[in-house]
Write an enzyme that holds these catalytic residues in place. Structure first.
Site, short mmCIF file in Angstrom:
data_model
loop_
_atom_site.label_atom_id
_atom_site.label_comp_id
_atom_site.label_asym_id
_atom_site.label_seq_id
_atom_site.Cartn_x
_atom_site.Cartn_y
_atom_site.Cartn_z
N PRO A 9 -5.63 -8.64 27.30
CA PRO A 9 -4.68 -9.50 26.62
C PRO A 9 -4.86 -9.60 25.10
O PRO A 9 -5.99 -9.67 24.61
CB PRO A 9 -4.90 -10.88 27.26
N ASN A 10 -3.73 -9.56 24.44
CA ASN A 10 -3.60 -9.77 22.99
C ASN A 10 -4.02 -8.56 22.16
O ASN A 10 -3.84 -8.58 20.94
CB ASN A 10 -4.35 -11.03 22.53
N ARG A 17 -3.33 -9.96 12.99
CA ARG A 17 -4.07 -11.18 12.62
C ARG A 17 -5.56 -10.91 12.79
O ARG A 17 -5.94 -9.91 13.38
CB ARG A 17 -3.66 -12.37 13.52
N TYR A 22 -11.24 -7.92 13.94
CA TYR A 22 -10.77 -6.74 14.67
C TYR A 22 -10.27 -5.61 13.77
O TYR A 22 -9.77 -4.61 14.27
CB TYR A 22 -9.68 -7.16 15.66
N ALA A 76 -10.17 -11.24 26.53
CA ALA A 76 -10.61 -12.57 26.98
C ALA A 76 -11.01 -12.59 28.45
O ALA A 76 -11.86 -13.40 28.85
CB ALA A 76 -9.51 -13.59 26.71
N HIS A 79 -14.72 -12.64 29.82
CA HIS A 79 -15.54 -13.84 29.90
C HIS A 79 -15.15 -14.76 31.06
O HIS A 79 -15.71 -15.85 31.19
CB HIS A 79 -15.45 -14.61 28.58
N ASP A 86 -14.74 -7.51 40.64
CA ASP A 86 -14.62 -7.07 42.04
C ASP A 86 -13.86 -5.76 42.15
O ASP A 86 -14.22 -4.89 42.95
CB ASP A 86 -13.93 -8.16 42.88
N GLU A 97 -17.68 -0.59 29.12
CA GLU A 97 -17.09 -1.81 28.54
C GLU A 97 -17.18 -1.69 27.01
O GLU A 97 -18.24 -1.36 26.47
CB GLU A 97 -17.91 -3.02 29.02
N HIS A 99 -16.13 -3.60 23.23
CA HIS A 99 -15.57 -4.70 22.43
C HIS A 99 -15.56 -4.29 20.98
O HIS A 99 -16.57 -3.78 20.47
CB HIS A 99 -16.39 -5.99 22.63
N ILE A 100 -14.45 -4.52 20.33
CA ILE A 100 -14.30 -4.14 18.92
C ILE A 100 -15.25 -4.97 18.06
O ILE A 100 -15.93 -4.44 17.18
CB ILE A 100 -12.82 -4.37 18.49
N SER A 101 -15.29 -6.25 18.33
CA SER A 101 -16.16 -7.15 17.55
C SER A 101 -17.53 -7.23 18.22
O SER A 101 -17.69 -6.83 19.38
CB SER A 101 -15.54 -8.55 17.48
N ARG A 106 -21.04 -13.87 18.41
CA ARG A 106 -19.94 -14.84 18.28
C ARG A 106 -20.21 -16.06 19.17
O ARG A 106 -21.38 -16.33 19.49
CB ARG A 106 -18.62 -14.13 18.61
N ARG A 110 -18.38 -16.02 24.49
CA ARG A 110 -18.08 -14.57 24.36
C ARG A 110 -19.31 -13.72 24.68
O ARG A 110 -19.24 -12.51 24.77
CB ARG A 110 -17.58 -14.23 22.96
O1 CA2 Z 1 -14.03 -7.77 20.40
C1 CA2 Z 1 -13.26 -7.51 21.31
O2 CA2 Z 1 -12.81 -6.37 21.51
C2 CA2 Z 1 -12.76 -8.61 22.25
O3 CA2 Z 1 -12.72 -8.07 23.58
C3 CA2 Z 1 -11.38 -9.00 21.77
C4 CA2 Z 1 -10.78 -10.18 22.53
C5 CA2 Z 1 -11.76 -11.35 22.61
O4 CA2 Z 1 -11.23 -12.35 23.45
C6 CA2 Z 1 -13.11 -10.91 23.13
O5 CA2 Z 1 -13.98 -12.03 23.13
C7 CA2 Z 1 -13.69 -9.80 22.28
C8 CA2 Z 1 -9.52 -10.70 21.84
C9 CA2 Z 1 -8.49 -9.69 21.57
C10 CA2 Z 1 -7.41 -10.34 20.77
O6 CA2 Z 1 -7.04 -9.46 19.77
C11 CA2 Z 1 -6.30 -9.94 18.74
C12 CA2 Z 1 -5.99 -9.04 17.76
C13 CA2 Z 1 -5.28 -9.44 16.68
C14 CA2 Z 1 -4.83 -10.74 16.58
C15 CA2 Z 1 -5.15 -11.64 17.57
C16 CA2 Z 1 -5.87 -11.24 18.64
#
Ligand code: CA2
Length: 146
Positions: A9-10, A17, A22, A76, A79, A86, A97, A99-101, A106, A110
């Site tokens: 998601p997102n 943003r 990210y 998201a 977490h 499963d 797995e 994660h960009i960040s 954090r 997370r």
């Molecule tokens: O660091 C990552 O890749 C995450 O999986 C990104 C998720 C976050 O919930 C994880 O804790 C870490 C969020 C992705 C949302 O991406 C956005 C990008 C631009 C603007 C808003 C959200």
């Protein structure tokens, strides 16, 4: 070799943003970067981004017998989702797995990953490059098994 690149998601909002977390690249940029790397490495890749947990579970189930590996950023759902864990355990497809960040630096919530125990590796904080590293790890794993 065929890999599925699954984003949660997102992540479709990348580049719009939170550039400090990210980066400034868009989801399209991410797809193009992975596709170019996969082509150079001689592997086939398919992409799915969904904001819906069930759609991600369906994609993992349907990957069985089709894909040799999954690169997964559950966003998201990392977490929260026992359902994704499963599904990964059920199909037993090698999964990395990503994660960009750097989620390890954090908020505490997370730092918890439900999917991690079903993944052969986790890459955090390497930006988009982390997906390319995940592709390389999955290629290495397949070569080691062959
Ligand atoms: O660091 C990552 O890749 C995450 O999986 C990104 C998720 C976050 O919930 C994880 O804790 C870490 C969020 C992705 C949302 O991406 C956005 C990008 C631009 C603007 C808003 C959200």
């Amino acid at each position: 070799m065929k890999l599925l690149i699954l984003n949660g998601p997102n992540l479709n909002l990348l580049g719009q943003r939170e550039p400090e977390q990210y980066g400034t690249g868009t989801y399209r940029d991410l797809v193009d970067m992975i596709a170019a790397h996969a082509k150079a490495r001689g592997v086939e890749v398919d992409f799915l981004q969904s904001n819906h947990e069930g759609a991600l579970v369906d994609a993992i189930q349907e990957a069985y017998g089709v894909y040799d590996g999954i690169v997964l950023n559950p966003a998201a759902y990392t977490h929260t989702s026992v359902a994704l864990l499963d599904a990964l355990k059920a199909v037993r497809i090698p999964t990395v797995e990503v994660h960009i960040s750097d989620v390890s630096k954090r908020e505490a919530f997370r730092q918890v990953s439900y999917v991690r125990e079903a993944c052969m590796a986790t890459i955090v904080g390497h930006g988009f490059r982390g997906y390319l590293e995940a592709v390389d790890l999955l290629i290495g794993e397949a070569e080691a098994k062959a």
